[in-house]
Design a protein around this motif. Structure first.
Motif, mmCIF file in Angstrom:
data_model
loop_
_atom_site.group_PDB
_atom_site.id
_atom_site.type_symbol
_atom_site.label_atom_id
_atom_site.label_comp_id
_atom_site.label_asym_id
_atom_site.label_seq_id
_atom_site.Cartn_x
_atom_site.Cartn_y
_atom_site.Cartn_z
ATOM 1 N N LEU A 1 -4.537 2.702 -6.065
ATOM 2 C CA LEU A 1 -5.354 3.012 -4.892
ATOM 3 C C LEU A 1 -6.780 3.320 -5.330
ATOM 4 O O LEU A 1 -7.003 3.989 -6.344
ATOM 5 C CB LEU A 1 -4.788 4.207 -4.132
ATOM 6 N N LEU B 1 2.038 1.733 -3.562
ATOM 7 C CA LEU B 1 0.962 2.236 -4.416
ATOM 8 C C LEU B 1 0.681 3.710 -4.107
ATOM 9 O O LEU B 1 0.356 4.487 -5.005
ATOM 10 C CB LEU B 1 -0.308 1.403 -4.210
ATOM 11 N N THR C 1 -3.710 -8.905 -2.544
ATOM 12 C CA THR C 1 -4.433 -8.030 -3.463
ATOM 13 C C THR C 1 -5.930 -8.299 -3.399
ATOM 14 O O THR C 1 -6.746 -7.365 -3.373
ATOM 15 C CB THR C 1 -3.931 -8.216 -4.906
ATOM 16 N N MET D 1 0.817 -1.208 0.000
ATOM 17 C CA MET D 1 0.000 0.000 0.000
ATOM 18 C C MET D 1 0.855 1.264 0.000
ATOM 19 O O MET D 1 0.492 2.255 -0.645
ATOM 20 C CB MET D 1 -0.940 -0.025 1.200
ATOM 21 N N ILE E 1 -7.973 -0.818 -2.917
ATOM 22 C CA ILE E 1 -7.302 -0.733 -4.212
ATOM 23 C C ILE E 1 -8.230 -1.241 -5.311
ATOM 24 O O ILE E 1 -9.250 -1.891 -5.035
ATOM 25 C CB ILE E 1 -5.980 -1.535 -4.247
#
Length: 199
Positions: free
Chosen positions: A98, A49, A77, A46, A86
């Motif tokens: 995101l 991202l 994921t 995270m 996400i």
């Protein structure tokens, strides 16, 4: 059933021997109260991202940047998508991105997405879960500790973590008061070589 904690007691010896755990040096059996590997990987993903906010990042690139094995990455994921943190897109130019601004996602969101609700002890599940609640001083302690933990997790947004990452990349001096379990002196006392310590 969804697990109730992200903090687990883990025996690291098998992970170390297999090379699966690469964030420390342990040459003997060591059990610890710790954040799970799954949670650690989710946070890494995270943050990466968030550093690329607004752009898709392929699973291959994300795996390489975060050192999260692809097998784990795909499983995590799925949890992050389910929690609407996400989004994914197939095909050229696709990948992971995101689902909301990084300022709106915090560490608690991420950890609970992959590990379930935070509950440090079963007595905090609901009132009178334990018959000793009214007389047990430990019950109040666990409650205070959980409040402190959740407050810290909620205060740490991905926006904050990105700022931390940028400071590190700019070689800003990092704090030296982190309470490590094992320090360099301990490694030397245990006769572990520099080569092992840097592995």
């Amino acid at each position: 059933m969804t697990p109730m904690t992200f903090i687990t007691i883990a025996n690291l010896s098998s992970q170390v021997n297999s090379g699966a755990w690469n964030c420390g040096v342990y040459r003997s059996t060591l059990s610890m109260f710790q954040v799970s590997r799954r949670a650690d990987y989710a946070v890494r993903m995270m943050i990466e991202l968030a550093l690329n906010e607004g752009s898709f990042l392929s699973a291959t690139a994300l795996s390489k940047k975060t050192a999260v094995p692809k097998a784990f990455l795909h499983k995590i994921t799925a949890d992050l998508v389910k929690s609407q943190l996400i989004m994914t897109q197939a095909g050229p130019g696709g990948g992971l991105i995101l689902a909301k601004p990084r300022s709106k996602i915090n560490m608690r969101h991420i950890l609970e997405a992959v590990e379930g609700p935070i509950c440090l002890n079963i007595c905090l599940l609901r009132p009178q879960e334990c018959k000793r609640d009214a007389i047990c001083p430990a019950h109040d302690f666990w409650g205070r500790l959980q409040m402190m933990l959740t407050e810290q997790l909620e205060a740490a947004s991905l926006e904050y973590m990105v700022a931390e990452a940028q400071q590190i990349s700019q070689k800003t001096n990092r704090r030296n008061d982190i309470p490590y379990l094992i320090h360099r002196d301990d490694l030397l006392v245990n006769n572990w070589s520099d080569e092992e310590a840097d592995a």
